[in-house]
Design a protein around this motif. Structure first.
Motif, PDB file in Angstrom:
ATOM      1  N   LYS A 120      94.443  21.167  11.361  1.00 34.79           N
ATOM      2  CA  LYS A 120      95.157  21.367  12.060  1.00 34.79           C
ATOM      3  C   LYS A 120      95.695  20.126  12.894  1.00 34.79           C
ATOM      4  CE  LYS A 120      95.750  25.826  12.156  1.00 34.79           C
ATOM      5  NZ  LYS A 120      97.284  26.599  11.911  1.00 34.79           N
ATOM      6  N   LEU A 121      94.674  19.318  12.964  1.00 34.99           N
ATOM      7  CA  LEU A 121      94.510  17.964  13.574  1.00 34.99           C
ATOM      8  C   LEU A 121      95.567  16.970  12.892  1.00 34.99           C
ATOM      9  CD1 LEU A 121      94.001  16.353  16.222  1.00 34.99           C
ATOM     10  CD2 LEU A 121      91.710  15.706  15.164  1.00 34.99           C
ATOM     11  N   ILE A 122      95.456  17.118  11.266  1.00 35.73           N
ATOM     12  CA  ILE A 122      96.185  16.073  10.634  1.00 35.73           C
ATOM     13  C   ILE A 122      97.668  16.555  10.646  1.00 35.73           C
ATOM     14  CG2 ILE A 122      96.629  15.709   8.109  1.00 35.73           C
ATOM     15  CD1 ILE A 122      93.523  15.993   7.822  1.00 35.73           C
ATOM     16  N   GLU A 123      97.991  17.474  10.550  1.00 41.16           N
ATOM     17  CA  GLU A 123      99.241  18.234  10.749  1.00 41.16           C
ATOM     18  C   GLU A 123      99.750  17.679  12.109  1.00 41.16           C
ATOM     19  OE1 GLU A 123     101.455  22.385  11.454  1.00 41.16           O
ATOM     20  OE2 GLU A 123      99.866  22.616   9.936  1.00 41.16           O
ATOM     21  N   PHE A 124      99.125  17.625  13.296  1.00 43.51           N
ATOM     22  CA  PHE A 124      99.703  17.397  14.323  1.00 43.51           C
ATOM     23  C   PHE A 124      99.863  15.521  14.396  1.00 43.51           C
ATOM     24  CE2 PHE A 124      98.067  15.218  18.483  1.00 43.51           C
ATOM     25  CZ  PHE A 124      99.225  15.338  19.200  1.00 43.51           C
TER      26      PHE A 124
END
Length: 203
Positions: A120-124
């Motif tokens: 999720k953090l990578i997508e963000f």
């Protein structure tokens, strides 16, 4: 199997519920249980989309960055060249529409990132990176003589400054009372004026 359209619809419903609560309560007081009560499905169903409340807030910040990117893209295509004063005015105007982004960045970003899954953090971060590219493009088009180093210097000085905008403009009743009792007088500023001042100096 739930199709993509239903998945996105449910995610939006969860995000909307979270936003409704954030308008009434502090970040730390919001729970997944309360968020589920604002949706049309049960709390366990939320786990199919978000594992923590922080992941929901991360999705909110990501959407805010995407909206800001759209505004930055408009600056980039508006004119090929701008004066520093006009660019500062245009850029600061985009931040006036991103109060939610500024609030979350200054008050909750660290906890949000720490309690979100890596994927999720990578997508963000990809959305964040796209925003940086748009800001860089707006600078290059407005100031063709700027070198890559000059653009980077502006961006990586300005982005940390953004974190301090919200608390410099907004304060709680307790904070205001404490400042008053301590005899500290602060100049009242708007997001636009504060941003305009620093952007002009950085340019």
């Amino acid at each position: 199997m739930v199709n993509k359209k239903i998945t996105e619809s449910r995610k939006e419903e969860i995000i909307s519920a979270c936003l409704s609560l954030y308008k009434k309560f502090n970040f730390k007081d919001i729970t997944l249980k309360e968020i589920s009560e604002y949706t049309s499905f049960s709390r366990p169903s939320i786990y199919n989309y978000f594992e923590t409340k922080e992941e929901i807030f991360l999705a909110i910040i990501q959407k805010e960055y995407e909206l800001w990117k759209n505004d930055l893209d408009k600056i980039a295509i508006k004119k090929n060249k701008m004066t520093a004063a006009l660019f500062a005015k245009e850029l600061s105007k985009t931040l006036e529409n991103r109060v939610l982004l500024l609030k979350l960045l200054s008050m909750n970003l660290f906890d949000i990132e720490e309690h979100s899954r890596l994927e999720k953090l990578i997508e963000f971060k990809e959305a964040y990176g796209a925003t940086i590219k748009s800001l860089s493009e707006a600078l290059k088009r407005s100031f063709p003589k700027y070198t890559k180093l000059q653009c980077e210097k502006f961006i990586y000085t300005f982005l940390p400054f953004m974190i301090g905008i919200y608390p410099s403009v907004y304060s709680s009743k307790k904070q205001s009372k404490a400042m008053d009792k301590a005899g500290i007088k602060l100049k009242k500023q708007s997001i636009g004026n504060l941003a305009n001042e620093i952007i002009t100096k950085l340019l």
